[in-house]
Design a protein around this motif. Structure first.
Motif, PDB file in Angstrom:
ATOM      1  N   HIS A 150       0.649   0.085  11.142  1.00 51.63           N
ATOM      2  CA  HIS A 150       1.210  -1.234  11.460  1.00 51.63           C
ATOM      3  C   HIS A 150       0.114  -2.193  11.928  1.00 51.63           C
ATOM      4  O   HIS A 150       0.157  -3.387  11.602  1.00 51.63           O
ATOM      5  CB  HIS A 150       2.280  -1.100  12.538  1.00 51.63           C
ATOM      6  CG  HIS A 150       3.574  -0.553  12.003  1.00 51.63           C
ATOM      7  ND1 HIS A 150       4.734  -0.475  12.743  1.00 51.63           N
ATOM      8  CD2 HIS A 150       3.901  -0.057  10.789  1.00 51.63           C
ATOM      9  CE1 HIS A 150       5.702   0.029  12.020  1.00 51.63           C
ATOM     10  NE2 HIS A 150       5.220   0.312  10.830  1.00 51.63           N
ATOM     11  N   SER A 168       2.095  -1.057   4.543  1.00 51.07           N
ATOM     12  CA  SER A 168       3.340  -0.319   4.362  1.00 51.07           C
ATOM     13  C   SER A 168       2.996   1.121   4.002  1.00 51.07           C
ATOM     14  O   SER A 168       1.848   1.451   3.684  1.00 51.07           O
ATOM     15  CB  SER A 168       4.178  -0.941   3.235  1.00 51.07           C
ATOM     16  OG  SER A 168       3.486  -0.835   2.000  1.00 51.07           O
ATOM     17  N   GLN A 169       3.993   1.989   4.041  1.00 47.78           N
ATOM     18  CA  GLN A 169       3.744   3.374   3.635  1.00 47.78           C
ATOM     19  C   GLN A 169       3.269   3.436   2.185  1.00 47.78           C
ATOM     20  O   GLN A 169       2.390   4.231   1.847  1.00 47.78           O
ATOM     21  CB  GLN A 169       5.014   4.212   3.803  1.00 47.78           C
ATOM     22  CG  GLN A 169       5.316   4.633   5.227  1.00 47.78           C
ATOM     23  CD  GLN A 169       6.469   5.608   5.295  1.00 47.78           C
ATOM     24  OE1 GLN A 169       7.272   5.712   4.379  1.00 47.78           O
ATOM     25  NE2 GLN A 169       6.572   6.330   6.402  1.00 47.78           N
TER      26      GLN A 169
END
Length: 309
Positions: A166, A171-172
């Motif tokens: 973060h 993002s993943q």
């Protein structure tokens, strides 16, 4: 269209003003058939048309809107209900999801979708749910109340990898693409599974931290193969496996770099054979080790067959 009756009959007001449907349609900008359908309550005009009708009929838009509101069809009753409380109901009745699915003639995946709130349960199935053994003692009204109850969820733990991701605004999916793995695997790492060393090294590079920091997140000590100062005779197989894993290489890659077969590399890492001096020199350069570093892990006593050269 100034009295109470004016809000109940659009056609009457038009007749009072001696206006034709063609004239009203021309002023409003629609087809005459549309005006007739409005008067019969078969269609509903939009805000612009209501304003135009009010102007041509010399009345207030609010009175025209009341005329159509009285003819607006009532909303259809809800055909589905939220069932996010179904899992808790199953636990109370000691029911498996497969049992509920069988009793209601739906796939098990549908039961899980109801419980997750992804889709509502048809109201027609609620009486059948109430008749399932284990739930038959629950009153119908209480059953519906329990069905729509949203289960309390514990806050999702914010692990160090997720926090670092973060901070980097990733993002993943983006992190997975940067490291060269699947998004699912990144989720497993964030849930606590320790990444392989090659992946820890890549994570460190992407997230802007050192490898020791990433390793510390998982309380995983550095393997023997990455600590040359601790190597002792006989640890060469383990050292070679750790070095290859750290480098992200396959046995075929090592074999090609050392000019040997995959079977030979496999034998080195299993301890069935010892690479000769020439092969160790090639491996030292491949893994960017100090000259002769691998000699410290070579067995001193005769055991595994040693290669010549």
């Amino acid at each position: 269209m100034t009295g109470p009756a004016a809000t109940t009959d659009l056609r009457t007001r038009r007749a009072e003003l001696r206006l034709s449907t063609r004239h009203v349609a021309h002023v409003v900008g629609v087809h005459p058939t549309t005006v007739l359908r409005w008067e019969r309550g078969e269609r509903l005009p939009g805000p612009a048309e209501i304003t135009g009708l009010a102007r041509v009929l010399s009345t207030e838009p609010a009175l025209v809107a009341e005329f159509f509101d009285a003819r607006r069809p009532a909303p259809a009753p809800a055909e589905r209900t939220r069932a996010t409380g179904l899992r808790e109901l199953r636990r109370r009745g000691d029911l498996a999801a497969s049992r509920v699915a069988s009793e209601l003639d739906v796939p098990v995946s549908t039961v899980f979708n109801w419980e997750a709130g992804r889709v509502g349960m048809p109201l027609t199935l609620v009486p059948r749910l109430a008749r399932i053994p284990g739930l038959e003692d629950v009153p119908r009204s209480a059953l519906v109340d329990l069905l729509v109850r949203t289960p309390a969820t514990a806050p999702r733990p914010r692990g160090p990898l997720r926090a670092a991701r973060h901070r980097c605004g990733l993002s993943q999916r983006l992190l997975a693409e940067s490291v060269g793995v699947s998004r699912h695997l990144v989720g497993c790492w964030e849930a606590g599974r320790a990444p392989r060393w090659i992946h820890q090294r890549r994570l460190a590079a992407v997230l802007g931290v050192d490898v020791a920091t990433v390793a510390g997140w998982y309380a995983v000590p550095a393997p023997v193969g990455l600590r040359p100062d601790t190597w002792v005779p006989g640890e060469l197989p383990r050292v070679l496996r750790d070095l290859r894993d750290w480098s992200g290489l396959r046995q075929a890659d090592v074999a090609a770099a050392a000019g040997r077969s995959v079977a030979a590399v496999r034998s080195w890492e299993a301890g069935r054979a010892v690479p000769g001096r020439a092969a160790r020199d090639l491996l030292t350069r491949l893994y960017r080790l100090p000259p002769g570093a691998l000699d410290a892990a070579v067995p001193r006593r005769p055991g595994p067959r040693a290669e010549r050269g």
